[in-house]
Design a protein around this motif. Structure first.
Motif, mmCIF file in Angstrom:
data_model
loop_
_atom_site.group_PDB
_atom_site.id
_atom_site.type_symbol
_atom_site.label_atom_id
_atom_site.label_comp_id
_atom_site.label_asym_id
_atom_site.label_seq_id
_atom_site.Cartn_x
_atom_site.Cartn_y
_atom_site.Cartn_z
ATOM 1 N N LEU A 356 0.859 -1.183 0.000
ATOM 2 C CA LEU A 356 0.000 0.000 0.000
ATOM 3 C C LEU A 356 0.894 1.231 0.000
ATOM 4 N N ASN A 357 0.526 2.206 -0.790
ATOM 5 C CA ASN A 357 1.287 3.443 -0.909
ATOM 6 C C ASN A 357 1.290 4.212 0.412
ATOM 7 N N ALA A 358 2.297 5.047 0.601
ATOM 8 C CA ALA A 358 2.346 5.936 1.766
ATOM 9 C C ALA A 358 1.468 7.165 1.563
ATOM 10 N N ASP A 359 1.241 7.539 0.303
ATOM 11 C CA ASP A 359 0.598 8.811 -0.018
ATOM 12 C C ASP A 359 -0.858 8.627 -0.424
ATOM 13 N N SER A 360 -1.645 9.632 -0.125
ATOM 14 C CA SER A 360 -2.967 9.790 -0.724
ATOM 15 C C SER A 360 -3.217 11.286 -0.842
ATOM 16 N N GLU A 361 -3.856 11.663 -1.916
ATOM 17 C CA GLU A 361 -4.110 13.084 -2.200
ATOM 18 C C GLU A 361 -2.822 13.911 -2.142
ATOM 19 N N GLY A 362 -1.719 13.289 -2.562
ATOM 20 C CA GLY A 362 -0.455 14.005 -2.647
ATOM 21 C C GLY A 362 0.253 14.239 -1.335
ATOM 22 N N GLU A 363 -0.249 13.666 -0.237
ATOM 23 C CA GLU A 363 0.383 13.866 1.062
ATOM 24 C C GLU A 363 0.712 12.526 1.703
ATOM 25 N N GLU A 364 1.887 12.459 2.270
ATOM 26 C CA GLU A 364 2.300 11.239 2.953
ATOM 27 C C GLU A 364 1.534 11.081 4.265
ATOM 28 N N GLY A 365 0.937 9.914 4.467
ATOM 29 C CA GLY A 365 0.284 9.597 5.729
ATOM 30 C C GLY A 365 -1.083 10.214 5.935
ATOM 31 N N LYS A 366 -1.603 10.946 4.961
ATOM 32 C CA LYS A 366 -2.862 11.664 5.163
ATOM 33 C C LYS A 366 -4.010 10.726 5.533
ATOM 34 N N PHE A 367 -3.992 9.528 4.988
ATOM 35 C CA PHE A 367 -5.065 8.569 5.243
ATOM 36 C C PHE A 367 -5.107 8.132 6.708
ATOM 37 N N TYR A 368 -3.957 8.158 7.392
ATOM 38 C CA TYR A 368 -3.843 7.529 8.709
ATOM 39 C C TYR A 368 -3.897 8.495 9.890
ATOM 40 N N ARG A 441 -12.595 6.420 8.749
ATOM 41 C CA ARG A 441 -11.377 6.509 7.942
ATOM 42 C C ARG A 441 -11.589 5.945 6.546
ATOM 43 N N SER A 442 -12.446 4.948 6.438
ATOM 44 C CA SER A 442 -12.677 4.310 5.140
ATOM 45 C C SER A 442 -13.336 5.254 4.139
ATOM 46 N N LYS A 443 -13.883 6.380 4.621
ATOM 47 C CA LYS A 443 -14.493 7.364 3.727
ATOM 48 C C LYS A 443 -13.447 8.247 3.054
ATOM 49 N N ARG A 444 -12.223 8.207 3.558
ATOM 50 C CA ARG A 444 -11.162 9.037 2.992
ATOM 51 C C ARG A 444 -10.647 8.443 1.678
ATOM 52 N N VAL A 445 -9.894 9.255 0.947
ATOM 53 C CA VAL A 445 -9.230 8.763 -0.259
ATOM 54 C C VAL A 445 -8.126 7.806 0.177
ATOM 55 N N ARG A 446 -8.240 6.577 -0.255
ATOM 56 C CA ARG A 446 -7.348 5.521 0.214
ATOM 57 C C ARG A 446 -6.036 5.528 -0.568
#
Length: 713
Positions: A356-368, A441-446
């Motif tokens: 799984l990638n570290a990034d979502s929406e161009g930011e590292e860790g944003k999903f978590y 959290r599952s509603k976020r861009v994964r």
């Protein structure tokens, strides 16, 4: 033994002093990013749109005229007399994506690359052989390496300069200077390439057979742990450094050392490491699973990508530690991590995805990460307050930009007591809160999934499921392991034992490397021990025999990373040192030893002993980088237990015994005498357990506890 050490070349060409380091730069937001390749017309995509690698496909919309590594790219470079520009990365690599956004999507930069170089994109996970060559060059030139790895090579593939991440303006300078140097200083470039290639050829290659063989003694083994002590962080666990990687293979050795020598300090080091990792930000406190590493020494701030190989090995390590300690925290980590693997990393066919990638929406860790307000909005007042306190959530944030990385400072029991709750009350409240937060959290861009399937990484996860099954007794884990084993057998194993490396979109496409053979054979051996179905042991032998025939160096007895039938690179390397994954040679040596014991096969045993003999001088000071070799030394020095269980209840009694931590035991048996060590041990009624060592057995017993007593010194 002639184990040549790497050398740091003295670079005399001025244009080669530029370098980049991903860790020195800040993330950039995903602004101005072109549409994903899948949304664009096929007419605007480059040839990577047809690649098997998801990472390569992500570059299909680049204006760079990318090639995959192969004959087409090399032929073009030779025909046009252009240097190769080889850019190596992987899907979960944050700084690889940064460099793509900054440079490879820029039409001006792309024009500079296309006009002066033949640009080649490589997924290091699909082509670790190519990565090894250019990473070795990076280490020779700069003393270090990382990804993205950007290499420049002659048309025949010999590298003359390698760097890592470059900001756009510096990348342009590198391109201009190297293009000019290739045209105007070609003899110096050729000289540089020759020197680097010679240096690579001397790295991790054993050229000659050993002279006298060594005796692997208990005294030699018991002294190994003392050499590790100075590097262990006894307060926070792990090794005393930052960034801090889990390095599971190292802790497997330390745990084995406790078992064989009774050293309680070794056990304490493992327990501290596993406790602190489970409490830290490196562990996904809501969804389970571990990130690749911590950027600090406290396991707090992870590099957020999740890799299959880490999680497979860590499940095995926590399972082994659970057998010793019966710590419910370890069982919880195992269950949550495997729930994550099942939920997010498993294909419908039964294969396991790579990362799984570290990034979502161009930011590292944003999903978590979370703000305090987000938690308060997701939960009722009391749970929000308690959960916030438990996970160290601050109004101002505990990380960057007001965000919080969820982590713990106290145990569940201590936190419940300090807040006037019973353990059961806090367990229920926390479980309910985690469920709600995970749903939110599952509603976020994964983060994106690299959904290719790799044989070696799947083998590690397969073994993780088996170890979890043997520790916790959950049959669902065994069924998942069997499903994965059948998937691999159907899609990755050919009739003669030859393997495929990768699987994507319903088909494999790349021949396997030594780690694929070694780790799959190792997993098959463990599957035999879990099921006592001899077919899995036979399969392990078939693919091992193929590796011996096509990867083994007859002169040294060690194994090359690539097959003799594979594409020829400028160097054919050997992988000797353990790292985030155990070295393919160390795994193969362990496999040969176990198969030698199971099949009473002296040649396998001699091969394994010769391999360990080659590196025995490096093991004492090698620490975690020779940990798997050290574990093999322990097996040889103390001798394995051969535990044969025959009769109707053989599988059940085997499972009962394997709930204990017995790292030097080889389990076998069933109803048939289908192995040399099972001959004359069959029973018509009941079940008998034979505890043997060096083919000498004690009196057979019927009960597990009686057999366990026979294992005591």
């Amino acid at each position: 033994m002639m184990l040549r050490k790497s050398i740091l070349l003295s670079i005399g060409i001025q244009f080669l002093i530029l370098s980049g380091c991903a860790q020195d730069s800040k993330p950039v937001k995903d602004e101005g990013r072109a549409k994903p390749a899948k949304e664009q017309s096929s007419e605007t995509l480059n040839r990577l749109a047809k690649a098997s690698s998801p990472y390569l496909r992500e570059h299909a919309d680049n204006p760079v005229d990318w090639y995959e590594w192969g004959p087409e790219a090399l032929a073009k470079a030779k025909r046009e007399n252009k240097p190769l520009l080889v850019s190596i990365g992987y899907a979960a690599c944050h700084w690889c994506h940064v460099m793509e956004r900054e440079s490879f999507m820029d039409s001006t930069v792309a024009r500079l690359m296309n006009e002066n170089f033949v640009a080649v994109k490589v997924d290091r996970e699909e082509r670790p052989d190519v990565d090894q060559v250019f990473m070795s060059a990076a280490q020779l030139i700069t003393g270090s390496g990382g990804w993205p790895l950007n290499a420049f090579a002659l048309p025949d593939g010999r590298p003359f300069y390698v760097g890592t991440y470059f900001p756009k303006d510096q990348w342009v300078q590198v391109l201009q200077q190297l293009a000019e140097a290739y045209k105007t200083q070609h003899p110096k470039v050729e000289q540089q390439a020759a020197a680097i290639t010679q240096g690579i050829q001397g790295q991790e290659v054993i050229a000659l057979a050993t002279g006298s063989s060594k005796t692997f003694t208990k005294a030699a083994y018991s002294g190994l742990y003392a050499n590790w002590k100075s590097s262990i962080d006894f307060k926070k666990g792990g090794f005393s450094r930052a960034p801090k990687f889990p390095l599971p293979v190292g802790w497997e050795f330390v745990l084995q050392s406790y078992y064989l020598t009774g050293n309680k300090e070794a056990l304490a080091a493992v327990v501290t490491t596993l406790d602190e990792m489970a409490k830290g930000g490196i562990y996904d406190q809501l969804g389970g699973g571990f990130a690749r590493y911590s950027t600090d020494a406290d396991w707090f701030a992870p590099h957020f990508e999740k890799m299959l190989y880490d999680n497979g090995q860590l499940v095995s390590l926590y399972a082994h530690a659970y057998k010793v300690t019966k710590n419910p925290l370890y069982a919880e980590v195992i269950r949550e991590t495997l729930a994550f693997i099942q939920r997010e990393m498993t294909s419908p066919e039964g294969g396991f995805y790579a990362s799984l990638n570290a990034d979502s929406e161009g930011e590292e860790g944003k999903f978590y990460v979370w703000t305090q307000k987000e938690i308060q909005q997701a939960l009722e007042e009391k749970p929000a307050r308690l959960v916030g306190d438990y996970y160290q959530v601050k109004q101002s944030g505990n990380w960057e930009r007001g965000q919080n990385i969820l982590h713990r400072e106290s145990t569940k029991e201590a936190f419940a007591k300090s807040n006037g709750l019973t353990a059961d009350e806090w367990d229920k409240l926390l479980a309910n809160a985690k469920k709600k937060l995970l749903k939110e959290r599952s509603k976020r861009v994964r983060p994106s999934t690299d959904d290719k399937v790799l044989t070696s990484w799947n083998a590690l996860m397969l073994k993780g499921y088996l170890d979890a099954y043997l520790a916790l007794g959950d049959d669902a884990y065994l069924q998942t392991a069997l499903q994965n084993a059948r998937f691999l057998e159907k899609n990755m194993v050919r009739k003669d034992g030859r393997l495929w490396r990768n699987y994507k979109d319903g088909k494999p496409s790349i021949d396997a490397f030594l780690d694929d053979y070694a780790l799959l054979a190792d997993a098959y051996i463990q599957l035999y021990q879990a099921t006592l179905e001899v077919q899995w042991l036979k399969k392990a032998r078939v693919i091992t025999d193929y590796a011996v025939a096509h990867f083994r160096d007859a002169k040294s007895g060690m194994f090359f990373y690539t097959s003799g039938q594979s594409e020829g690179l400028v160097v054919r390397k050997m992988e000797l040192t353990d790292n985030v994954m155990p070295a393919s040679n160390s795994v193969m040596a362990n496999v040969l030893y176990r198969l030698g014991e199971y099949y009473d096969h002296p040649t396998y045993l001699q091969m394994s002993q010769a391999m360990l003999n080659h590196v025995a001088g490096e093991v004492p000071a090698g620490g975690p980088y020779y940990a798997n070799w050290a574990s093999l030394l322990g097996m040889m020095a103390y001798g394995p237990f051969e535990i044969a269980i025959m009769g109707k209840e053989a599988v059940a009694k085997s499972h009962q015994m394997q709930q204990y931590y017995l790292p030097t035991a080889l389990f076998m048996g069933g109803k048939e005498e289908n192995l040399p060590l099972l001959e004359s041990k069959g029973v018509e009624e009941g079940t008998l357990i034979y505890v043997c060592r060096n083919k000498t057995c004690k009196m057979p017993v019927k009960e597990v506890q009686a057999a366990m007593q026979q294992l005591l010194p």
